[in-house]
Motif scaffolding. Structure first.
Motif, PDB file in Angstrom:
ATOM      1  N   ARG A  42       0.831  -1.205   0.000  1.00 55.54           N
ATOM      2  CA  ARG A  42       0.000   0.000   0.000  1.00 55.54           C
ATOM      3  C   ARG A  42       0.872   1.264   0.000  1.00 55.54           C
ATOM      4  O   ARG A  42       1.913   1.319   0.655  1.00 55.54           O
ATOM      5  N   VAL A  43       0.411   2.273  -0.709  1.00 55.45           N
ATOM      6  CA  VAL A  43       1.041   3.590  -0.725  1.00 55.45           C
ATOM      7  C   VAL A  43       0.032   4.555  -0.127  1.00 55.45           C
ATOM      8  O   VAL A  43      -1.100   4.653  -0.580  1.00 55.45           O
ATOM      9  N   ARG A  44       0.436   5.239   0.898  1.00 59.57           N
ATOM     10  CA  ARG A  44      -0.447   6.233   1.522  1.00 59.57           C
ATOM     11  C   ARG A  44      -0.441   7.509   0.686  1.00 59.57           C
ATOM     12  O   ARG A  44       0.519   7.774  -0.041  1.00 59.57           O
ATOM     13  N   PRO A  45      -1.507   8.305   0.755  1.00 57.97           N
ATOM     14  CA  PRO A  45      -1.523   9.574   0.021  1.00 57.97           C
ATOM     15  C   PRO A  45      -0.260  10.382   0.332  1.00 57.97           C
ATOM     16  O   PRO A  45       0.148  10.499   1.474  1.00 57.97           O
ATOM     17  N   GLY A  46       0.365  10.872  -0.720  1.00 61.69           N
ATOM     18  CA  GLY A  46       1.593  11.635  -0.562  1.00 61.69           C
ATOM     19  C   GLY A  46       2.839  10.771  -0.506  1.00 61.69           C
ATOM     20  O   GLY A  46       3.952  11.276  -0.407  1.00 61.69           O
ATOM     21  N   GLY A  47       2.667   9.440  -0.561  1.00 58.51           N
ATOM     22  CA  GLY A  47       3.819   8.536  -0.554  1.00 58.51           C
ATOM     23  C   GLY A  47       4.655   8.711  -1.808  1.00 58.51           C
ATOM     24  O   GLY A  47       4.182   9.201  -2.833  1.00 58.51           O
ATOM     25  N   ARG A  48       5.916   8.311  -1.723  1.00 57.34           N
ATOM     26  CA  ARG A  48       6.840   8.518  -2.838  1.00 57.34           C
ATOM     27  C   ARG A  48       6.585   7.521  -3.960  1.00 57.34           C
ATOM     28  O   ARG A  48       6.657   6.308  -3.772  1.00 57.34           O
ATOM     29  N   ILE A  49       6.307   8.055  -5.127  1.00 56.78           N
ATOM     30  CA  ILE A  49       6.106   7.283  -6.344  1.00 56.78           C
ATOM     31  C   ILE A  49       7.043   7.875  -7.391  1.00 56.78           C
ATOM     32  O   ILE A  49       7.123   9.089  -7.551  1.00 56.78           O
ATOM     33  N   ARG A  50       7.752   6.999  -8.106  1.00 59.20           N
ATOM     34  CA  ARG A  50       8.699   7.467  -9.121  1.00 59.20           C
ATOM     35  C   ARG A  50       8.235   7.052 -10.517  1.00 59.20           C
ATOM     36  O   ARG A  50       7.584   6.025 -10.673  1.00 59.20           O
ATOM     37  N   SER A  51       8.620   7.836 -11.494  1.00 52.69           N
ATOM     38  CA  SER A  51       8.375   7.453 -12.881  1.00 52.69           C
ATOM     39  C   SER A  51       9.036   6.108 -13.124  1.00 52.69           C
ATOM     40  O   SER A  51      10.154   5.873 -12.675  1.00 52.69           O
ATOM     41  N   HIS A  73       4.517   9.910 -15.226  1.00 56.50           N
ATOM     42  CA  HIS A  73       4.935  11.141 -14.550  1.00 56.50           C
ATOM     43  C   HIS A  73       3.838  11.601 -13.597  1.00 56.50           C
ATOM     44  O   HIS A  73       2.669  11.228 -13.754  1.00 56.50           O
ATOM     45  N   PRO A  74       4.214  12.428 -12.620  1.00 56.68           N
ATOM     46  CA  PRO A  74       3.202  12.969 -11.695  1.00 56.68           C
ATOM     47  C   PRO A  74       2.382  14.062 -12.366  1.00 56.68           C
ATOM     48  O   PRO A  74       2.842  14.724 -13.295  1.00 56.68           O
ATOM     49  N   LEU A  75       1.153  14.209 -11.885  1.00 59.15           N
ATOM     50  CA  LEU A  75       0.238  15.263 -12.324  1.00 59.15           C
ATOM     51  C   LEU A  75      -0.456  15.827 -11.096  1.00 59.15           C
ATOM     52  O   LEU A  75      -0.498  15.158 -10.062  1.00 59.15           O
ATOM     53  N   PRO A  76      -1.027  17.009 -11.183  1.00 58.74           N
ATOM     54  CA  PRO A  76      -1.835  17.484 -10.058  1.00 58.74           C
ATOM     55  C   PRO A  76      -2.951  16.470  -9.770  1.00 58.74           C
ATOM     56  O   PRO A  76      -3.676  16.070 -10.674  1.00 58.74           O
ATOM     57  N   GLY A  77      -3.014  16.011  -8.540  1.00 58.97           N
ATOM     58  CA  GLY A  77      -4.045  15.063  -8.144  1.00 58.97           C
ATOM     59  C   GLY A  77      -3.710  13.604  -8.354  1.00 58.97           C
ATOM     60  O   GLY A  77      -4.539  12.747  -8.096  1.00 58.97           O
ATOM     61  N   GLY A  78      -2.526  13.288  -8.849  1.00 58.87           N
ATOM     62  CA  GLY A  78      -2.185  11.888  -9.050  1.00 58.87           C
ATOM     63  C   GLY A  78      -1.029  11.683 -10.003  1.00 58.87           C
ATOM     64  O   GLY A  78      -0.047  12.409  -9.970  1.00 58.87           O
ATOM     65  N   HIS A  79      -1.186  10.686 -10.868  1.00 56.23           N
ATOM     66  CA  HIS A  79      -0.118  10.326 -11.798  1.00 56.23           C
ATOM     67  C   HIS A  79      -0.705   9.944 -13.149  1.00 56.23           C
ATOM     68  O   HIS A  79      -1.829   9.450 -13.227  1.00 56.23           O
ATOM     69  N   TRP A  80       0.098  10.147 -14.192  1.00 54.76           N
ATOM     70  CA  TRP A  80      -0.227   9.622 -15.509  1.00 54.76           C
ATOM     71  C   TRP A  80       0.345   8.216 -15.547  1.00 54.76           C
ATOM     72  O   TRP A  80       1.535   8.021 -15.284  1.00 54.76           O
ATOM     73  N   VAL A  81      -0.509   7.227 -15.821  1.00 52.23           N
ATOM     74  CA  VAL A  81      -0.069   5.833 -15.851  1.00 52.23           C
ATOM     75  C   VAL A  81      -0.437   5.223 -17.196  1.00 52.23           C
ATOM     76  O   VAL A  81      -1.467   5.574 -17.788  1.00 52.23           O
ATOM     77  N   GLU A  82       0.425   4.340 -17.679  1.00 53.76           N
ATOM     78  CA  GLU A  82       0.168   3.642 -18.935  1.00 53.76           C
ATOM     79  C   GLU A  82       0.596   2.193 -18.801  1.00 53.76           C
ATOM     80  O   GLU A  82       1.503   1.866 -18.035  1.00 53.76           O
ATOM     81  N   GLY A  83      -0.040   1.336 -19.595  1.00 57.21           N
ATOM     82  CA  GLY A  83       0.382  -0.045 -19.685  1.00 57.21           C
ATOM     83  C   GLY A  83       1.612  -0.158 -20.563  1.00 57.21           C
ATOM     84  O   GLY A  83       1.886   0.728 -21.373  1.00 57.21           O
ATOM     85  N   ASP A  84       2.353  -1.255 -20.422  1.00 58.51           N
ATOM     86  CA  ASP A  84       3.545  -1.459 -21.245  1.00 58.51           C
ATOM     87  C   ASP A  84       3.193  -1.903 -22.664  1.00 58.51           C
ATOM     88  O   ASP A  84       4.017  -1.821 -23.557  1.00 58.51           O
ATOM     89  N   VAL A  97      -6.098  11.185 -15.111  1.00 60.55           N
ATOM     90  CA  VAL A  97      -5.202  11.057 -13.970  1.00 60.55           C
ATOM     91  C   VAL A  97      -5.604   9.851 -13.113  1.00 60.55           C
ATOM     92  O   VAL A  97      -6.782   9.543 -12.955  1.00 60.55           O
ATOM     93  N   ALA A  98      -4.589   9.153 -12.575  1.00 56.95           N
ATOM     94  CA  ALA A  98      -4.820   7.997 -11.709  1.00 56.95           C
ATOM     95  C   ALA A  98      -4.273   8.291 -10.319  1.00 56.95           C
ATOM     96  O   ALA A  98      -3.303   9.039 -10.160  1.00 56.95           O
ATOM     97  N   VAL A  99      -4.900   7.692  -9.330  1.00 57.44           N
ATOM     98  CA  VAL A  99      -4.422   7.782  -7.953  1.00 57.44           C
ATOM     99  C   VAL A  99      -3.764   6.451  -7.619  1.00 57.44           C
ATOM    100  O   VAL A  99      -4.413   5.400  -7.667  1.00 57.44           O
ATOM    101  N   VAL A 100      -2.480   6.497  -7.298  1.00 56.87           N
ATOM    102  CA  VAL A 100      -1.734   5.284  -6.964  1.00 56.87           C
ATOM    103  C   VAL A 100      -2.097   4.865  -5.548  1.00 56.87           C
ATOM    104  O   VAL A 100      -2.022   5.660  -4.616  1.00 56.87           O
ATOM    105  N   VAL A 101      -2.506   3.599  -5.393  1.00 59.86           N
ATOM    106  CA  VAL A 101      -2.852   3.073  -4.071  1.00 59.86           C
ATOM    107  C   VAL A 101      -1.847   2.033  -3.589  1.00 59.86           C
ATOM    108  O   VAL A 101      -1.829   1.683  -2.413  1.00 59.86           O
ATOM    109  N   GLY A 102      -0.996   1.521  -4.486  1.00 59.67           N
ATOM    110  CA  GLY A 102       0.006   0.540  -4.078  1.00 59.67           C
ATOM    111  C   GLY A 102       1.124   0.447  -5.096  1.00 59.67           C
ATOM    112  O   GLY A 102       0.950   0.805  -6.266  1.00 59.67           O
ATOM    113  N   ARG A 103       2.281  -0.012  -4.631  1.00 60.06           N
ATOM    114  CA  ARG A 103       3.442  -0.215  -5.499  1.00 60.06           C
ATOM    115  C   ARG A 103       3.707  -1.713  -5.594  1.00 60.06           C
ATOM    116  O   ARG A 103       3.769  -2.408  -4.575  1.00 60.06           O
TER     117      ARG A 103
END
Length: 127
Positions: A42-51, A73-84, A97-103
């Motif tokens: 789990r990643v708490r809000p504000g937790g460190r997420i890297r590209s 990359h990060p965006l206001p309110g979350g992150h831009w996420v894509e599949g491989d 925009v997506a909100v990351v909840v876990g790594r």
């Protein structure tokens, strides 16, 4: 739940610190495949997420949808996420925009091991 400008209040976080996730679909192929089991922290809000991180995320526009994607990359309110897999676009290209909840920490089954920290080159997808 009420929504906010950041989007983080619009999605629920993970209930426990560790989650076992089962991949469904081809959007992260070849990094992870449908049927793979992943250990997610789990990643708490504000937790460190890297590209480049492979994450479990929710979209405020589709809060019932839980996805495994790679952070671009990060965006206001979350992150831009894509599949491989560039052919499948069930990611920020479709839902914003997506909100990351876990790594994703590791793949447990059927091919145990850590995930590649970078997406494959487009030329590697057909091999």
């Amino acid at each position: 739940m009420s929504s906010s400008d950041s989007g983080e209040a619009a999605v629920s976080s993970l209930v426990t610190p560790w989650v076992l996730a089962r991949v469904s679909g081809p959007s992260m192929s070849p990094t992870v495949r449908s049927g793979d089991r992943l250990l997610v922290r789990r990643v708490r809000p504000g937790g460190r997420i890297r590209s480049g991180d492979v994450v479990l995320a929710r979209f405020p526009t589709r809060p019932e949808l839980l996805v495994v994607k790679r952070v671009v990359h990060p965006l206001p309110g979350g992150h831009w996420v894509e599949g491989d897999n560039p052919v499948v676009t069930d990611d920020s290209r479709a839902f914003g925009v997506a909100v990351v909840v876990g790594r994703v920490v590791t793949r447990l089954w059927p091919r145990p091991g850590r995930l590649d920290p970078r997406p494959p080159d487009a030329g590697d997808l057909g091999d």
